[in-house]
Design an enzyme around this catalytic site. Structure first.
Site, PDB file in Angstrom:
ATOM      1  N   ASN A 151      -7.301  -6.295   5.093  1.00 17.72           N
ATOM      2  CA  ASN A 151      -6.036  -7.147   5.634  1.00 17.72           C
ATOM      3  C   ASN A 151      -5.973  -8.342   5.307  1.00 17.72           C
ATOM      4  O   ASN A 151      -4.833  -9.109   5.261  1.00 17.72           O
ATOM      5  CB  ASN A 151      -5.901  -6.798   7.212  1.00 17.72           C
ATOM      6  CG  ASN A 151      -7.089  -7.195   7.767  1.00 17.72           C
ATOM      7  OD1 ASN A 151      -8.201  -7.118   7.737  1.00 17.72           O
ATOM      8  ND2 ASN A 151      -6.782  -8.230   8.813  1.00 17.72           N
ATOM      9  N   HIS A 201       3.316  -0.213  13.308  1.00 13.93           N
ATOM     10  CA  HIS A 201       4.036  -1.164  13.103  1.00 13.93           C
ATOM     11  C   HIS A 201       3.648  -1.819  11.779  1.00 13.93           C
ATOM     12  O   HIS A 201       4.401  -2.922  11.252  1.00 13.93           O
ATOM     13  CB  HIS A 201       3.902  -2.333  14.258  1.00 13.93           C
ATOM     14  CG  HIS A 201       2.789  -3.203  14.287  1.00 13.93           C
ATOM     15  ND1 HIS A 201       2.357  -4.452  13.866  1.00 13.93           N
ATOM     16  CD2 HIS A 201       1.478  -2.734  14.848  1.00 13.93           C
ATOM     17  CE1 HIS A 201       1.265  -4.755  13.969  1.00 13.93           C
ATOM     18  NE2 HIS A 201       0.617  -3.958  14.805  1.00 13.93           N
ATOM     19  N   CYS A 323      -4.480 -11.898  13.754  1.00 18.45           N
ATOM     20  CA  CYS A 323      -5.269 -11.715  14.810  1.00 18.45           C
ATOM     21  C   CYS A 323      -6.303 -12.579  15.286  1.00 18.45           C
ATOM     22  O   CYS A 323      -6.599 -12.888  16.159  1.00 18.45           O
ATOM     23  CB  CYS A 323      -5.911 -10.298  14.943  1.00 18.45           C
ATOM     24  SG  CYS A 323      -4.917  -9.038  14.284  1.00 18.45           S
TER      25      CYS A 323
HETATM   26  N1  PMP Z   1      -6.756  -2.671  11.201  1.00 14.98           N
HETATM   27  C1  PMP Z   1      -6.426  -3.548  10.185  1.00 14.98           C
HETATM   28  C2  PMP Z   1      -6.759  -3.431   9.156  1.00 14.98           C
HETATM   29  C3  PMP Z   1      -5.569  -4.297  10.668  1.00 14.98           C
HETATM   30  O1  PMP Z   1      -4.908  -5.234   9.683  1.00 14.98           O
HETATM   31  C4  PMP Z   1      -4.817  -4.446  12.122  1.00 14.98           C
HETATM   32  C5  PMP Z   1      -3.653  -5.482  12.437  1.00 14.98           C
HETATM   33  N2  PMP Z   1      -3.975  -6.705  11.963  1.00 14.98           N
HETATM   34  C6  PMP Z   1      -5.284  -3.447  13.077  1.00 14.98           C
HETATM   35  C7  PMP Z   1      -6.390  -2.753  12.572  1.00 14.98           C
HETATM   36  C8  PMP Z   1      -4.937  -3.598  14.385  1.00 14.98           C
HETATM   37  O2  PMP Z   1      -3.769  -2.750  14.530  1.00 14.98           O
HETATM   38  P1  PMP Z   1      -2.844  -2.762  15.816  1.00 14.98           P
HETATM   39  O3  PMP Z   1      -1.993  -3.969  15.691  1.00 14.98           O
HETATM   40  O4  PMP Z   1      -1.959  -1.390  15.596  1.00 14.98           O
HETATM   41  O5  PMP Z   1      -3.756  -2.617  16.968  1.00 14.98           O
END
Ligand code: PMP
Length: 379
Positions: A151, A201, A323
């Site tokens: 990500n 999302h 995050c």
């Molecule tokens: N895994 C990856 C690779 C992500 O990019 C994200 C979101 N930043 C997540 C998990 C978490 O996803 P969610 O927002 O649906 O909890």
């Protein structure tokens, strides 16, 4: 408070994509019409159940996983937690091999399971190498957890080859497809993984939907009424499931054209920025990585200061993963890809999507080049 986001200046699709209008429409219609509890025995309950199962089958078909199971969750964080905790808690002496670039919702395992976790270092450039996986799987390894695509860098990993290495040693493979599903073809990776997790999302479904595609569901994380065949308790959100299926269908319809267009925009963006800001470093692979995702390092600068200045000009970009924004810690994925702490702290992620125009991308590259050069002069 200003409520509307200027979509043309929104460059943070990897954190969350704007929902497809068709998905919102399905969500609101399904919420109004199939509002009954899918577990109820009466006719309205049966209609809600039918809508839920229709959505489940649609998502599995679009993910190239017909015949597999899908456990709906609140998103990828929950899905990743369920897979890892489920497998690790069921095998108290088992070990986990985890790639260094996984999202924090998988990385939590390192803290939780401590000495039972082996960290897979990445190749330079941030690649999870199948040979390295094979070499690190030990006698006690029960689970290997990787990302389909990182990500933060957008690097796409060779899941099928990694799966072969795992299968040869009887190790279960968990692949986090949150950044991949809806953006790149996933059939081979889904088929090769024991657990493939995703987040709605990220591909234009409303917030709060996701799941685990699997042969056999992992033990439950959420206990209660035994919904989802006991794999995830709680009244099923059939409206979110239907909207997620619609969003995935919309994504699949434009996947090829959008991935070509976004890769073209990303290549032009990177070429332009690197030619004007020769000292900046590219952390991504615009031609082969996630379409439209670019990460740059500006050594000596603060990614947060750059993002803040761009924010004042109306651009939404992120530093490292959304995050982790707000923390002054360098991005783990960038350090794992070979960047120094200083380079990782001076990073910006630009992620484009279906609302991004070539004109807006040019405006951002101009603004970024100017901000970075000025901040460097002042540094
Ligand atoms: N895994 C990856 C690779 C992500 O990019 C994200 C979101 N930043 C997540 C998990 C978490 O996803 P969610 O927002 O649906 O909890």
């Amino acid at each position: 408070m200003k409520e509307d986001t200027d979509i043309s200046r929104y460059f943070d699709y990897a954190a969350s994509a704007p929902p497809f209008p068709a998905a919102l429409d399905v969500f609101s219609r399904a919420s109004a019409s199939t509002f009954a509890n899918p577990s109820s025995a009466h006719a309205p309950g049966a209609a809600a159940r039918a809508a839920l199962e229709h959505a489940r089958a649609g998502i599995l078909r679009l993910a190239g996983a017909a015949g597999r199971r899908l456990v709906f969750t609140s998103g990828a964080t929950e899905a990743n937690n369920q897979v890892i905790r489920g497998v690790m808690d069921a095998n108290p002496r088992g070990r986990l091999l985890i790639a260094a670039d996984v999202h924090s919702s998988a990385w939590f395992a390192k803290k939780l399971y401590g000495s039972r976790v082996d960290v897979l270092t990445l190749r330079p450039g941030g690649i999870t190498g199948p040979d390295e996986v094979a070499a690190r799987l030990g006698r006690r390894t029960v689970l290997c957890s990787i990302a389909h695509a990182c990500n933060e860098t957008g690097i796409v990993h060779d899941v099928a080859a990694i799966a072969e290495a795992c299968a040869a040693k009887g190790v279960l493979l968990h692949c986090d497809g949150s950044q991949a599903l809806g953006h790149i073809p996933v059939d081979a990776a889904v088929g090769a993984s024991d657990f493939y997790t995703f987040s709605g999302h990220k591909f234009g479904a409303p917030r709060g939907s996701g799941g685990v595609i699997c042969r056999r569901p992992p033990p439950p994380l959420v206990h209660g009424g035994g919904q989802e065949d006991g794999a995830r308790s709680g009244t099923e959100n059939n409206a979110a499931a239907a909207a997620t299926a619609t969003a995935l269908e919309c994504s699949a319809g434009i996947l090829l054209s959008e991935s070509m267009r976004l890769r073209g925009l990303a290549v032009a963006f990177a070429d332009s920025l690197l030619s004007r800001t020769g000292w900046c470093l590219l952390n991504s692979a615009p031609e082969t990585g996630l379409p439209g995702l670019l990460s740059f390092s500006f050594p000596g600068l603060s990614g947060h200061s750059l993002a803040a200045e761009l924010g004042m000009l109306g651009f939404a970009v992120s530093t490292g993963s959304a995050c982790q924004s707000g923390e002054a810690e360098p991005s783990r994925a960038l350090v794992a890809a070979g960047r120094s702490r200083d380079e990782a702290l001076g990073s910006i992620r630009v992620s484009m999507g279906r609302g991004t125009t070539a004109g807006a991308a040019t405006e951002l590259v101009n603004a970024l080049a100017e901000c970075a050069s000025r901040q460097r002069r002042l540094a």
